[in-house]
Design a protein around this motif. Structure first.
Motif, PDB file in Angstrom:
ATOM      1  N   ILE A 270       0.856  -1.177   0.000  1.00  0.00           N
ATOM      2  CA  ILE A 270       0.000   0.000   0.000  1.00  0.00           C
ATOM      3  C   ILE A 270       0.899   1.235   0.000  1.00  0.00           C
ATOM      4  O   ILE A 270       1.854   1.322   0.763  1.00  0.00           O
ATOM      5  CB  ILE A 270      -0.958  -0.018   1.217  1.00  0.00           C
ATOM      6  CG1 ILE A 270      -1.957   1.135   1.149  1.00  0.00           C
ATOM      7  CG2 ILE A 270      -0.208  -0.041   2.533  1.00  0.00           C
ATOM      8  CD1 ILE A 270      -3.116   0.971   2.128  1.00  0.00           C
ATOM      9  N   GLY A 271       0.625   2.172  -0.919  1.00  0.00           N
ATOM     10  CA  GLY A 271       1.538   3.295  -1.100  1.00  0.00           C
ATOM     11  C   GLY A 271       0.820   4.606  -1.352  1.00  0.00           C
ATOM     12  O   GLY A 271      -0.387   4.648  -1.623  1.00  0.00           O
TER      13      GLY A 271
ATOM     14  N   ALA B  91       3.765  -0.892  -7.918  1.00  0.00           N
ATOM     15  CA  ALA B  91       3.346   0.266  -7.133  1.00  0.00           C
ATOM     16  C   ALA B  91       4.281   1.454  -7.358  1.00  0.00           C
ATOM     17  O   ALA B  91       3.833   2.593  -7.529  1.00  0.00           O
ATOM     18  CB  ALA B  91       3.285  -0.101  -5.652  1.00  0.00           C
ATOM     19  N   LYS B  92       5.582   1.205  -7.363  1.00  0.00           N
ATOM     20  CA  LYS B  92       6.541   2.286  -7.601  1.00  0.00           C
ATOM     21  C   LYS B  92       6.384   2.869  -9.002  1.00  0.00           C
ATOM     22  O   LYS B  92       6.345   4.092  -9.179  1.00  0.00           O
ATOM     23  CB  LYS B  92       7.963   1.773  -7.399  1.00  0.00           C
ATOM     24  CG  LYS B  92       8.328   1.497  -5.945  1.00  0.00           C
ATOM     25  CD  LYS B  92       9.766   1.024  -5.836  1.00  0.00           C
ATOM     26  CE  LYS B  92      10.176   0.806  -4.391  1.00  0.00           C
ATOM     27  NZ  LYS B  92      11.577   0.318  -4.274  1.00  0.00           N
ATOM     28  N   ASP B  93       6.275   2.007 -10.015  1.00  0.00           N
ATOM     29  CA  ASP B  93       6.125   2.485 -11.391  1.00  0.00           C
ATOM     30  C   ASP B  93       4.843   3.285 -11.564  1.00  0.00           C
ATOM     31  O   ASP B  93       4.821   4.309 -12.278  1.00  0.00           O
ATOM     32  CB  ASP B  93       6.147   1.307 -12.359  1.00  0.00           C
ATOM     33  CG  ASP B  93       7.512   0.642 -12.452  1.00  0.00           C
ATOM     34  OD1 ASP B  93       8.500   1.268 -12.020  1.00  0.00           O
ATOM     35  OD2 ASP B  93       7.585  -0.505 -12.939  1.00  0.00           O
ATOM     36  N   ALA B  94       3.760   2.823 -10.919  1.00  0.00           N
ATOM     37  CA  ALA B  94       2.477   3.518 -11.052  1.00  0.00           C
ATOM     38  C   ALA B  94       2.542   4.917 -10.443  1.00  0.00           C
ATOM     39  O   ALA B  94       2.066   5.898 -11.037  1.00  0.00           O
ATOM     40  CB  ALA B  94       1.375   2.696 -10.384  1.00  0.00           C
TER      41      ALA B  94
ATOM     42  N   ASN C 230       4.192   0.925   2.220  1.00  0.00           N
ATOM     43  CA  ASN C 230       4.214  -0.024   3.322  1.00  0.00           C
ATOM     44  C   ASN C 230       3.907  -1.415   2.787  1.00  0.00           C
ATOM     45  O   ASN C 230       2.932  -1.597   2.048  1.00  0.00           O
ATOM     46  CB  ASN C 230       3.182   0.342   4.388  1.00  0.00           C
ATOM     47  CG  ASN C 230       3.574   1.572   5.177  1.00  0.00           C
ATOM     48  OD1 ASN C 230       4.722   2.001   5.144  1.00  0.00           O
ATOM     49  ND2 ASN C 230       2.622   2.157   5.886  1.00  0.00           N
ATOM     50  N   ILE C 231       4.744  -2.382   3.151  1.00  0.00           N
ATOM     51  CA  ILE C 231       4.492  -3.788   2.842  1.00  0.00           C
ATOM     52  C   ILE C 231       4.031  -4.461   4.127  1.00  0.00           C
ATOM     53  O   ILE C 231       4.784  -4.561   5.100  1.00  0.00           O
ATOM     54  CB  ILE C 231       5.745  -4.477   2.280  1.00  0.00           C
ATOM     55  CG1 ILE C 231       6.226  -3.775   1.011  1.00  0.00           C
ATOM     56  CG2 ILE C 231       5.443  -5.943   1.993  1.00  0.00           C
ATOM     57  CD1 ILE C 231       7.488  -4.381   0.427  1.00  0.00           C
TER      58      ILE C 231
ATOM     59  N   LEU D 147       8.753  -0.556   5.654  1.00  0.00           N
ATOM     60  CA  LEU D 147       8.658   0.764   5.042  1.00  0.00           C
ATOM     61  C   LEU D 147       9.643   0.907   3.891  1.00  0.00           C
ATOM     62  O   LEU D 147      10.822   0.554   4.023  1.00  0.00           O
ATOM     63  CB  LEU D 147       8.933   1.855   6.084  1.00  0.00           C
ATOM     64  CG  LEU D 147       8.981   3.297   5.588  1.00  0.00           C
ATOM     65  CD1 LEU D 147       7.620   3.738   5.046  1.00  0.00           C
ATOM     66  CD2 LEU D 147       9.446   4.236   6.697  1.00  0.00           C
ATOM     67  N   HIS D 148       9.161   1.437   2.756  1.00  0.00           N
ATOM     68  CA  HIS D 148      10.007   1.777   1.605  1.00  0.00           C
ATOM     69  C   HIS D 148       9.717   3.230   1.245  1.00  0.00           C
ATOM     70  O   HIS D 148       8.580   3.697   1.306  1.00  0.00           O
ATOM     71  CB  HIS D 148       9.714   0.877   0.406  1.00  0.00           C
ATOM     72  CG  HIS D 148      10.174  -0.524   0.585  1.00  0.00           C
ATOM     73  ND1 HIS D 148      11.330  -1.020   0.019  1.00  0.00           N
ATOM     74  CD2 HIS D 148       9.635  -1.562   1.297  1.00  0.00           C
ATOM     75  CE1 HIS D 148      11.481  -2.291   0.343  1.00  0.00           C
ATOM     76  NE2 HIS D 148      10.466  -2.635   1.129  1.00  0.00           N
TER      77      HIS D 148
END
Length: 228
Positions: free
Chosen positions: A45-46, A190-193, A211-212, A220-221
């Motif tokens: 979730i980001g 998620a990052k690419d989006a 958050n994973i 956390l990333h």
């Protein structure tokens, strides 16, 4: 002119011109984008961290993710004041539950609680797009989405906010046609989006916080985005 007629006239009502007065909008959107992807035993979730008001940037470092428990996170996009009020109320309900039952509320119960809270405010609803993500009682990843009056639906993935309509087809193409998605793949999507959203949406930018969620807790990333 007849003095009696003059004295008998009613005074004209005074009118004020308020062209330069801006009426505050209680539903002013802070915008931003949130998304979530559920896997077999995890949820990614980001969000971005930009908070805007019209063309003004109010904050570049404000997360839209709120951990409710060690295995549950609420993401909100929309009116920032309503998002704060809603997350505070859910955290309070979680604390009451823990004191009474000596354990954290399950995501199934919290999902229903969030639906009830929103329905109680149906006449003056919270102007937010919430996504609730976490691990269910079977150890599976769960993502719940809502409309403005609390109608809930469990989904495998979802994007909300100012770039939500743009990202949803991307998630459909990358995840919808596959039966399962790995944690690494979900994190990459998620990052690419969110990077794509930052390039195309003026209200999305600055940082990505992801958050994973697993049974072991929340990982956390963080990643920088272009500043709009």
């Amino acid at each position: 002119m007849d003095r009696r007629r003059h004295l008998g006239r009613r005074p004209m009502p005074m009118t004020f011109q308020a062209h330069n007065i801006k009426i505050p909008n209680i539903y002013e959107h802070a915008s931003g984008t949130v998304l979530a992807i559920a896997g077999k035993d995890f949820v990614v979730i980001g969000c971005d961290t930009g908070v805007c008001s019209d063309n003004a940037i109010l904050s570049r470092t404000q997360t839209k993710l709120c951990p409710i428990s060690d295995q549950m996170v609420l993401a909100t996009a929309g009116c920032w004041s309503d998002a704060v009020a809603l997350t505070n109320q859910l955290k309070m309900e979680q604390q009451f539950y823990e004191r009474e039952h000596f354990k954290s509320m399950s995501i199934e119960s919290m999902a229903q609680m969030l639906s009830v809270v929103q329905y109680q405010r149906r006449h003056l609803p919270y102007d937010v797009c919430p996504i609730l993500g976490g691990i269910d009682q079977d150890g599976q990843g769960a993502v719940y989405i809502y409309d403005c009056i609390g109608l809930l639906q469990r989904e495998g993935y979802c994007a909300e906010g100012s770039a939500g309509a743009m990202l949803q087809p991307l998630l459909d193409s990358q995840i919808g046609c596959h039966e399962t998605v790995t944690k690494e793949r979900a994190l990459s999507i998620a990052k690419d989006a969110l990077i794509m959203a930052a390039r195309s949406d003026q209200y999305t930018g600055d940082l990505v916080i992801i958050n994973i969620i697993t049974r072991d807790g929340i990982e956390l990333h963080q990643m920088e985005l272009s500043q709009n």
